[in-house]
Design an enzyme around this catalytic site. Structure first.
Site, PDB file in Angstrom:
ATOM      1  N   GLY A  54       0.822  -1.194   0.000  1.00 19.38           N
ATOM      2  CA  GLY A  54       0.000   0.000   0.000  1.00 19.38           C
ATOM      3  C   GLY A  54       0.860   1.249   0.000  1.00 19.38           C
ATOM      4  O   GLY A  54       2.017   1.220   0.420  1.00 19.38           O
ATOM      5  N   GLY A  56       1.478   5.285   1.350  1.00 17.43           N
ATOM      6  CA  GLY A  56       1.355   5.876   2.674  1.00 17.43           C
ATOM      7  C   GLY A  56       2.488   5.471   3.599  1.00 17.43           C
ATOM      8  O   GLY A  56       2.535   5.895   4.748  1.00 17.43           O
ATOM      9  N   HIS A  57       3.415   4.650   3.101  1.00 12.77           N
ATOM     10  CA  HIS A  57       4.561   4.225   3.911  1.00 12.77           C
ATOM     11  C   HIS A  57       5.863   4.845   3.412  1.00 12.77           C
ATOM     12  O   HIS A  57       6.944   4.366   3.740  1.00 12.77           O
ATOM     13  CB  HIS A  57       4.700   2.707   3.868  1.00 12.77           C
ATOM     14  CG  HIS A  57       3.467   1.976   4.246  1.00 12.77           C
ATOM     15  ND1 HIS A  57       2.864   2.143   5.473  1.00 12.77           N
ATOM     16  CD2 HIS A  57       2.697   1.087   3.571  1.00 12.77           C
ATOM     17  CE1 HIS A  57       1.778   1.380   5.527  1.00 12.77           C
ATOM     18  NE2 HIS A  57       1.665   0.738   4.391  1.00 12.77           N
ATOM     19  N   LYS A 105       5.636  -8.280   2.105  1.00 13.83           N
ATOM     20  CA  LYS A 105       5.408  -8.168   3.543  1.00 13.83           C
ATOM     21  C   LYS A 105       4.225  -9.058   3.913  1.00 13.83           C
ATOM     22  O   LYS A 105       3.256  -9.143   3.164  1.00 13.83           O
ATOM     23  CB  LYS A 105       5.135  -6.713   3.927  1.00 13.83           C
ATOM     24  CG  LYS A 105       6.341  -5.802   3.632  1.00 13.83           C
ATOM     25  CD  LYS A 105       6.217  -4.422   4.238  1.00 13.83           C
ATOM     26  CE  LYS A 105       5.073  -3.618   3.686  1.00 13.83           C
ATOM     27  NZ  LYS A 105       5.011  -3.540   2.213  1.00 13.83           N
ATOM     28  N   HIS A 219      -0.405   0.245   9.383  1.00 11.99           N
ATOM     29  CA  HIS A 219      -1.593   0.641   8.624  1.00 11.99           C
ATOM     30  C   HIS A 219      -2.677   1.177   9.539  1.00 11.99           C
ATOM     31  O   HIS A 219      -3.837   1.221   9.164  1.00 11.99           O
ATOM     32  CB  HIS A 219      -2.188  -0.552   7.875  1.00 11.99           C
ATOM     33  CG  HIS A 219      -1.235  -1.259   6.996  1.00 11.99           C
ATOM     34  ND1 HIS A 219      -0.452  -2.280   7.438  1.00 11.99           N
ATOM     35  CD2 HIS A 219      -0.921  -1.081   5.694  1.00 11.99           C
ATOM     36  CE1 HIS A 219       0.306  -2.719   6.431  1.00 11.99           C
ATOM     37  NE2 HIS A 219       0.053  -2.008   5.381  1.00 11.99           N
TER      38      HIS A 219
END
Ligand SMILES: Nc1ncnc2c1ncn2[C@@H]1O[C@H](COP(=O)(O)OP(=O)(O)O)[C@@H](O)[C@H]1O
Ligand SMILES: Nc1ncnc2c1ncn2[C@@H]1O[C@H](COP(=O)(O)OP(=O)(O)O)[C@@H](O)[C@H]1O
Ligand SMILES: [Mg+2]
Ligand SMILES: [Mg+2]
Ligand SMILES: [Mg+2]
Ligand SMILES: [Mg+2]
Lengths: 333, 208, 333, 208
Positions: A54, A56-57, A105, A219
């Site tokens: 995803g 946002g990291h 991951k 998350h």
């Protein structure tokens, strides 16, 4: 929700566009599939490394694409695994004939999507293999569950396997090395605040002004315990305590250390935490090898909090860890 | 009305329902996951509707295949490949059939269940969509002789009950499993969306 | 207040201790005076560069100490200029016989304290000189006021003058170069949130959930205008508009660009902003030289917001900007 | 009571007052500065008291010098060097005197003002501590013939008035000047602390 964005549904594509404009010498972006690809891909004869997850990291994972680390990163929507189509496109873009290795991951979504991508790639005649990174000691391990999450320790897999691939290691060698890094890396995190995914527009969870979450994921998934906030040293003691009492025997060994900020924690606090990490390791007879990684390496948007990662090194890992590389997450100096 | 038209009606009602419940699903996912389940499914069903517009499927199986590809290609996360596999297996089980019996529909739901379990390796009471899908498949099989509408009605009821019953469970699969005991006390978002989808299907057929 | 700290009154010393443990190959810390000093200081025959300011802006300034940049940084209390004593100690620790040059940001406190330090150093027979950086175009310039603030553009002075000092430039040459960089660098910032200095324990200002401050400083001083939050591109247009209409003619030139996060803004948002910065510069016929600086370079604790900096380069500046250096603010890769 | 004891009493009352008003000063500084003025002065006066403990000054000038060194060495910011200079100049103006007259005290205050203006280059109405210190110095000079207590009383009154009158001003010096017109409508924190210090001095002498 307050963010420097234009529209929640465009954050990923606009971010990638900014990355490409900033780092055209290191990467190129495949806009249709939200991919970050090494500028000179495919590198003929080299095993190609692909990761993703995803968004946002950041700088994970696009910031780690470049010579000596990843060949491609697939950017999903915020906090949502990318899709097999994306992964397949990435695979085709970077395959140099020596096979493609996925660094995944351990989240159900990431694993399922990469598995499907691997099936699609094999169908197109590209050999693939993968590692599922699961470094988070907050979660109890069990074959009857999804097991442990993959978090900041993943960066060490990128770095070490990226250097090994550059060094000419073949697909099965990379797989063996990746499993070895994964078997020797342990992480645990905590958070003080939630974060706001742009499309949701609201914090993922509420947390009081004197509380913290221990064993936090990346998350916004709740951690394993919520309690009153404690002094930095006590927090570090808990995170390290859990890491050191896990099934990797770190005593007397040389380790790579990461104190990773989740996005909203200033360097000041990360160094305060690192100061105590260094003291505890010294007391335990564990030697920090090379330069510790203190900073924002795998974030959760603007979440305040941090994680501690230890990787027990062997000689081969040491060489690859310190080999040069050129990625967007590096600094111009 | 042809089975193809009914299938398209079911998909459209599913898409409408997902949109209507986007926030609710996301909130359920915020409690024990990462707060994106509603957004994920909404993205998938929007893509499915677009794909159906542009591809004009000729059979129910083709329509379900289009939904599957949209789920796999646009959703990501855990639910993308799982729902994608469900629709894909349902599609395969129907083959080239043009008129669907209750038996056909029930068999498609059973095939969907098998696909999800194979992909995700979850069992009953792991607190996942399987907890809604498995009872739905069983109910569908029992009602197979009474026609498609009855099959979906029975499946919807069973799925809703199964979803509700996830509340006290401790998750063993998916993101919620990381919470350990803290995952108890919340309904699983994927089980909830499965119930919503069956209810949508049932509604779409009643209305005709 | 939620922070990963042990005690508000110890944040600076514990942070410095963490930095020293992490970067002992690059720096040493003089704990009694809260100084970060280049590990091999004094470097004989080289002009030494000293900067400093309040803490809470990390990696500014301690993160920029090392070969090719600063010789020492004085860390004040959070958001409070350091004292002449500290500066004098830093001066003595790094003086290699060729004089000591102070890079001072234009705040009354910083200027007065560095002036006093210079007097004290001269009294001890050490030659000093200084530049007062004032790159912030948010504030109107006037000789009847304190003038403009020094903000993120200061990093370019560190980098360019640091490389020049390494290259053997003498004190008057460094001074001339520093003035030239300062004359050609312009910055403007904005913020979405306040931040909480640890000792105050409360946000410096309140700001509604749909408001932003334009022309923000780096100490939580209010900006020049508060308004409803706007899309990223419009914010960038305003910041760049003000920079480009100031008295440096950037048209047709090559520039170094920094999109600097204030601490709480994720890389995603900085890249979204940079994407539009790059577009505007291209439209204006301004060329980005080398790698843009997109990241947290001069922060305000955990404040959300960012600034944009343009530096108009000449050939000499270009060479020094891209010269190698080794500082803690860099990444291990 | 000797002038030295009185001086020490004044300094202690100043320190107490700063501690008591730490939050207020910081809040004033939050409005138009960076929210540290109270913390800064508190740090300085704590260091001053410690230094007086350990050094046992022999004259009023030596006591003021110790305060000055603490301010310069421990405060930082704008107020550190400015108050440091003020106390240093006051100390110098007293020289070796053991018994202080009203004239001596007034002269010391005038010297402090000159030092601050020289260092900081601020003029009246720039919205700084000068707006409290300059009227205080004038009032002190006028009251010089009436003894030290009267000098401080007059200075305190004038300083308070001057501080209050900074409220509508637009700042031209210091951090508040960056706000431009937005700095109007708030009292300047440095002017406020100057008024508090004179009031403390006056109180310390009345009480004896
Ligand atoms: N292994 C699995 N088998 C079946 N369903 C699963 C599995 N893992 C997760 N799920 C379902 O997926 C749902 C979460 O979907 P979603 O939020 O869209 O994906 P993600 O967890 O990747 O964010 C869960 O509520 C659960 O019902
Ligand atoms: N040039 C100057 N001359 C006189 N006083 C000044 C000047 N600049 C600032 N000040 C005073 O200093 C005060 C601020 O002190 P402080 O908050 O401790 O320092 P800083 O502004 O560095 O944070 C202002 O309120 C003002 O009264
Ligand atoms: Mg997700
Ligand atoms: Mg989810
Ligand atoms: Mg200050
Ligand atoms: Mg202040």
């Amino acid at each position: 929700m307050k963010k420097v964005i234009n529209a929640p549904e465009n954050v990923v594509s606009e971010m990638l566009s900014g990355m490409e404009k900033a780092h055209g010498d290191i990467i190129r972006v495949v806009a249709e599939h939200n991919l970050v690809v090494r500028a000179d891909a495919p590198v003929s004869g080299k095993v190609a490394l692909v990761s993703g997850g995803g968004s946002g990291h950041e700088p994970t994972h696009g910031g780690y694409v470049g010579a000596g680390m990843l060949d491609a990163a697939c950017a999903g929507s915020v906090f949502t695994s990318p899709t097999p189509d994306q992964m397949l496109e990435a695979t085709k873009a970077v395959d140099g004939g020596a096979g493609v290795f996925y660094v995944v991951k351990n989240y159900t979504g990431d694993v399922l999507n990469f598995e499907m991508a691997g099936e699609l790639a094999e169908a197109e005649g590209i050999q693939t293999d993968y590692v599922v990174v699961n470094d988070d000691v907050a979660v109890e391990d069990s074959t009857y569950t999804s097991g442990r999450r993959g978090i900041a320790g993943t960066i060490f897999v990128h770095k070490i396997c990226g250097a090994a691939a550059d060094d000419g290691k073949d697909l099965s060698g990379i797989k063996e090395l990746a499993e070895r890094v994964n078997a020797n890396v342990r992480t645990m995190g905590m958070s003080l605040t939630s974060c706001i995914p742009p499309e949701a527009g609201e914090p993922i969870f509420e947390i009081a002004d004197d509380e913290m979450e221990i064993g936090m994921g990346i998350h916004g998934e709740p951690g394993i315990e919520r309690k009153k906030i404690e002094p930095a040293n006590e927090i570090v003691d808990q995170l390290l305590g859990k890491i050191l009492s896990d099934n990797v025997d770190f005593s007397g060994s040389e380790v790579a250390v990461m104190v990773n900020g989740l996005g909203g924690t200033p360097p000041m606090e990360l160094y305060i935490a690192y100061s105590h990490v260094a003291d505890v390791l010294e007391r335990e007879g564990i030697t920090v090898y090379g330069r510790p990684y203190v900073g924002d390496y795998m974030t959760s948007l603007e979440m305040a909090g941090f994680s501690v990662t230890l990787l027990k090194l062997d000689e081969e890992m040491k060489g690859y860890l310190t080999a040069p590389c050129k990625v967007a997450a590096g600094r111009p100096f | 009305m042809s089975s193809l038209e009914k299938t398209l009606g079911v998909i459209r009602e599913m898409a409408r329902t997902v949109e209507e419940n986007r926030k609710t699903l996301t909130q359920l996912d915020s409690a024990i996951g990462d707060g994106d389940h509603g957004t994920n499914l909404s993205r998938g069903f929007k893509a499915a509707l677009e794909s159906l517009e542009s591809s004009s499927p000729g059979t129910p199986a083709e329509a379900l295949k289009a939904v599957s590809m949209a789920m796999i290609g646009k959703v990501g996360g855990a639910s993308g490949p799982l729902y994608g596999t469900a629709f894909l297996r349902a599609s395969s089980s129907l083959g080239g059939k043009e008129d669907l019996s209750g038996e056909d529909v029930a068999a498609a739901i059973v095939a969907a269940l098998e696909g999800v379990k194979q992909r995700g390796k979850a069992e009953l009471e792991d607190k996942t969509m399987v907890d809604a899908l498995e009872p739905a498949a069983e109910a569908a099989r029992s009602a197979a002789g009474e026609g498609a509408a009855a099959v979906f009605r029975a499946a919807a009821e069973a799925a809703r009950k199964g979803a509700d019953e996830t509340e006290p469970l401790v998750a063993r699969r998916g993101r919620a499993s990381y919470l350990g005991p803290r995952s108890a006390g919340h309904v699983d978002p994927g089980a909830a969306s499965t119930a919503l989808l069956f209810e949508a299907a049932s509604r779409a057929l009643e209305e005709n």
